[in-house]
Design a protein around this motif. Sequence first.
Motif, PDB file in Angstrom:
ATOM      1  N   UNK A 133      15.219 -26.346 -61.926  1.00 28.52           N
ATOM      2  CA  UNK A 133      16.502 -26.467 -62.602  1.00 28.52           C
ATOM      3  C   UNK A 133      17.152 -27.781 -62.213  1.00 28.52           C
ATOM      4  N   UNK A 134      17.698 -28.468 -63.195  1.00 26.39           N
ATOM      5  CA  UNK A 134      18.335 -29.753 -62.954  1.00 26.39           C
ATOM      6  C   UNK A 134      19.834 -29.605 -63.109  1.00 26.39           C
ATOM      7  N   UNK A 165      16.959 -40.786 -52.664  1.00 23.72           N
ATOM      8  CA  UNK A 165      18.135 -41.411 -53.276  1.00 23.72           C
ATOM      9  C   UNK A 165      18.294 -41.083 -54.754  1.00 23.72           C
ATOM     10  N   UNK A 166      17.329 -40.390 -55.361  1.00 23.81           N
ATOM     11  CA  UNK A 166      17.437 -40.087 -56.786  1.00 23.81           C
ATOM     12  C   UNK A 166      17.629 -38.593 -56.996  1.00 23.81           C
ATOM     13  N   UNK A 167      17.918 -38.220 -58.242  1.00 22.83           N
ATOM     14  CA  UNK A 167      18.093 -36.816 -58.608  1.00 22.83           C
ATOM     15  C   UNK A 167      17.301 -36.552 -59.881  1.00 22.83           C
ATOM     16  N   UNK A 168      17.141 -35.279 -60.181  1.00 22.55           N
ATOM     17  CA  UNK A 168      16.545 -34.878 -61.445  1.00 22.55           C
ATOM     18  C   UNK A 168      15.072 -35.200 -61.552  1.00 22.55           C
ATOM     19  N   UNK A 169      14.696 -35.673 -62.730  1.00 25.35           N
ATOM     20  CA  UNK A 169      13.278 -35.852 -63.034  1.00 25.35           C
ATOM     21  C   UNK A 169      12.627 -36.957 -62.224  1.00 25.35           C
ATOM     22  N   UNK A 186      23.157 -32.066 -62.591  1.00 27.53           N
ATOM     23  CA  UNK A 186      23.594 -33.417 -62.286  1.00 27.53           C
ATOM     24  C   UNK A 186      24.850 -33.748 -63.081  1.00 27.53           C
ATOM     25  N   UNK A 187      25.626 -34.676 -62.541  1.00 29.44           N
ATOM     26  CA  UNK A 187      26.862 -35.072 -63.192  1.00 29.44           C
ATOM     27  C   UNK A 187      26.566 -36.015 -64.357  1.00 29.44           C
ATOM     28  N   UNK A 188      27.483 -36.022 -65.309  1.00 30.20           N
ATOM     29  CA  UNK A 188      27.409 -36.947 -66.437  1.00 30.20           C
ATOM     30  C   UNK A 188      28.826 -37.415 -66.730  1.00 30.20           C
ATOM     31  N   UNK A 189      29.080 -38.694 -66.489  1.00 30.29           N
ATOM     32  CA  UNK A 189      30.432 -39.194 -66.629  1.00 30.29           C
ATOM     33  C   UNK A 189      31.318 -38.730 -65.483  1.00 30.29           C
ATOM     34  N   UNK A 190      32.603 -38.646 -65.737  1.00 28.08           N
ATOM     35  CA  UNK A 190      33.556 -38.301 -64.680  1.00 28.08           C
ATOM     36  C   UNK A 190      33.835 -36.804 -64.585  1.00 28.08           C
ATOM     37  N   UNK A 191      33.678 -36.067 -65.688  1.00 23.87           N
ATOM     38  CA  UNK A 191      34.100 -34.670 -65.658  1.00 23.87           C
ATOM     39  C   UNK A 191      33.111 -33.712 -66.326  1.00 23.87           C
ATOM     40  N   UNK A 192      31.843 -34.105 -66.414  1.00 19.29           N
ATOM     41  CA  UNK A 192      30.845 -33.226 -67.016  1.00 19.29           C
ATOM     42  C   UNK A 192      29.671 -33.029 -66.064  1.00 19.29           C
ATOM     43  N   UNK A 193      29.087 -31.845 -66.139  1.00 20.36           N
ATOM     44  CA  UNK A 193      27.883 -31.506 -65.373  1.00 20.36           C
ATOM     45  C   UNK A 193      26.856 -30.942 -66.341  1.00 20.36           C
ATOM     46  N   UNK A 194      25.637 -31.462 -66.257  1.00 20.03           N
ATOM     47  CA  UNK A 194      24.541 -31.007 -67.107  1.00 20.03           C
ATOM     48  C   UNK A 194      23.635 -30.094 -66.291  1.00 20.03           C
ATOM     49  N   UNK A 195      23.346 -28.918 -66.830  1.00 23.27           N
ATOM     50  CA  UNK A 195      22.455 -27.956 -66.178  1.00 23.27           C
ATOM     51  C   UNK A 195      21.286 -27.676 -67.121  1.00 23.27           C
ATOM     52  N   UNK A 196      20.080 -28.024 -66.704  1.00 24.63           N
ATOM     53  CA  UNK A 196      18.870 -27.780 -67.491  1.00 24.63           C
ATOM     54  C   UNK A 196      18.039 -26.700 -66.818  1.00 24.63           C
ATOM     55  N   UNK A 197      17.730 -25.641 -67.571  1.00 22.90           N
ATOM     56  CA  UNK A 197      16.980 -24.505 -67.032  1.00 22.90           C
ATOM     57  C   UNK A 197      15.695 -24.349 -67.827  1.00 22.90           C
ATOM     58  N   UNK A 198      14.524 -24.472 -67.176  1.00 26.12           N
ATOM     59  CA  UNK A 198      13.258 -24.407 -67.912  1.00 26.12           C
ATOM     60  C   UNK A 198      13.010 -23.033 -68.518  1.00 26.12           C
ATOM     61  N   UNK A 199      12.180 -23.028 -69.534  1.00 22.65           N
ATOM     62  CA  UNK A 199      11.750 -21.788 -70.164  1.00 22.65           C
ATOM     63  C   UNK A 199      10.887 -21.000 -69.197  1.00 22.65           C
ATOM     64  N   UNK A 200      10.936 -19.677 -69.316  1.00 26.37           N
ATOM     65  CA  UNK A 200      10.153 -18.830 -68.426  1.00 26.37           C
ATOM     66  C   UNK A 200      10.985 -18.220 -67.320  1.00 26.37           C
TER      67      UNK A 200
END
Length: 574
Positions: free
Chosen positions: A93-94, A498-502, A96-110
């Motif tokens: 599951x990913x 130092x990185x996040x996500x993919x 991570x923040x996007x911009x100043x006030x958004x958070x993106x949550x990615x949840x894989x299938x399965x």
Amino acid sequence: MAAPKKGRRSPGGQGRPGRVLAFILLVMVALTGGMFAYGHFTPRLGIDLAGGTSFTLEAKNEPGKPNAITKTNMNTAVGILERRVNGLGVSEAEVQTQGKNHIIVNIPKGTNAEQARQQVGTTAQLMFRPVLAAAPAGTMPQPQPTPSASGGSGKDKKGGKSSPSATPSAKPSGSATPGGQGRAVTDALKAPQAPKPTPTPSAPSQDLQKRFAALDCSTKQSRSNAAKAADAAKPTDQVVACDKDGKEKLLLGPVAVDGKDVTGAKAVLDTQQAAGWMVTLKFNGKGSKTFGNVTGKLASQPDPQNRFAIVLDGESVSAPSVRQAIDGGSAQITGNFDQSSANDLANVLAYGSLPLSFDIVDESTVSAALGGEQLHAGLLAGAIGLALVVVYLVAYYRGLALVALASLACSAILTYTLMVLLGPAIGFALNLPAVCGAIVAIGITADSFIVYFERIRDEIREGRTLRPAVERGWPRARRTILVSDFVSFLAAAVLFVVTVGKVQGFAFTLGLTTLLDVVVVFLFTKPLMTILARRKFFASGHPWSGLDPKRLGARPPLRSSRRRPSASTDPKEA
């Protein structure tokens, strides 16, 4: 005889290369057997390859806190949401923040995306409120101000009217656990009970009682409206709320304990109940003192006033009853829990309090079609590159190309089996950047073989035969390979930190394959070369072995080179 014995014990397996090769082969067999043991034969795929669900959360300022949306609070929220989602067993599951006030949550299938959506969506403050009244989910007549409807087992009907003092004298059901630790028993997961609108010392207003009587928690819209109203209320207000299953409605008092005071919670097996589960929770110093005082007061109240509701986003996720004062900073919630419901409640308690509130502003399903096309293109490019590498190896190294190809196959088997096993073990999921890291590793591995082969060929050019060339070239090649792989692994480790996500998937795969390169070169390539150096085809310098002294421009044997200085009779001829 001493020198050969030392040679057999030196690194690389030149003395007993067969044993080293047998060891690495046993490792590959064991890893393959592990796949059968787990029942997994393909790596787990990330959201870009398997598809899944993506949520976009928008932060909002709390009443009275207009400047709460800061970088620190957003990063804290990301960490809590990531632990909350991963606590459900969601892999890769990913968050991570996007911009100043958004958070993106990615949840894989399965994975249980609906359950994860509920956990992600419940992002308000966690609060503990005492229960003032409880009733089934449907509408009901307005509660009467007398306790005549409470106490199903009470039979004090002198003069046709019950005495209010009879109800408080009733003892809460159950008993405290030994050792001085209080024990709370949840009724939220059981069948709803009959209405018990018993008045409390802080009686709710007439308006609130009307709202409680009119509330219908059996519909999703009504539960949503009640949750929004309770969530918007001040901590000092009394509210009405529904339980998460829509089977019971509650009239709740002001906030008694803030969810931020919970320092930890987990689901454990209840040894006192067969196949039962319970939730243990711990408080900090402030929460421990407050929780002890509140539960001491609740324990002396009749049902349902001896209950406290765990409220998240204006909805009661559990409403356990209290048997006695719970001191010491820890408590247990038991009841009709299974493993899943216990884990859900533990996650809410452990990760429920966020520094900000969020709304789900977008929810979309991610298709695996685009990722599949990119994967197909990437694998095709990797296959073409690998084919070109094989053609080059065969054309330039000839017989040595077989050693390189066998080593690449060994590395591929180790990499694939480990990726498959790391899925159920640590939740590793293969995404497109991870595939890219694996393809890049082919070049790193092939480079190690080339370094060793060139060291051997340099020794042959110096006039040595193959067997001593294999052993003398190894220390120099080993040093170069280790330095090169160390730099590659260090870069992967820094990138992973130092990185996040993919991008972390790329760094993890690159680091893993770099370590496997060292293992393959030391435990497979070197012993295999030692064995082949004893075979006539390679030892005699066959033209197709890739080690032909004539083709390499080898010098005359070293012992004949000593005669060169005496060959010149006139030093002025130069």
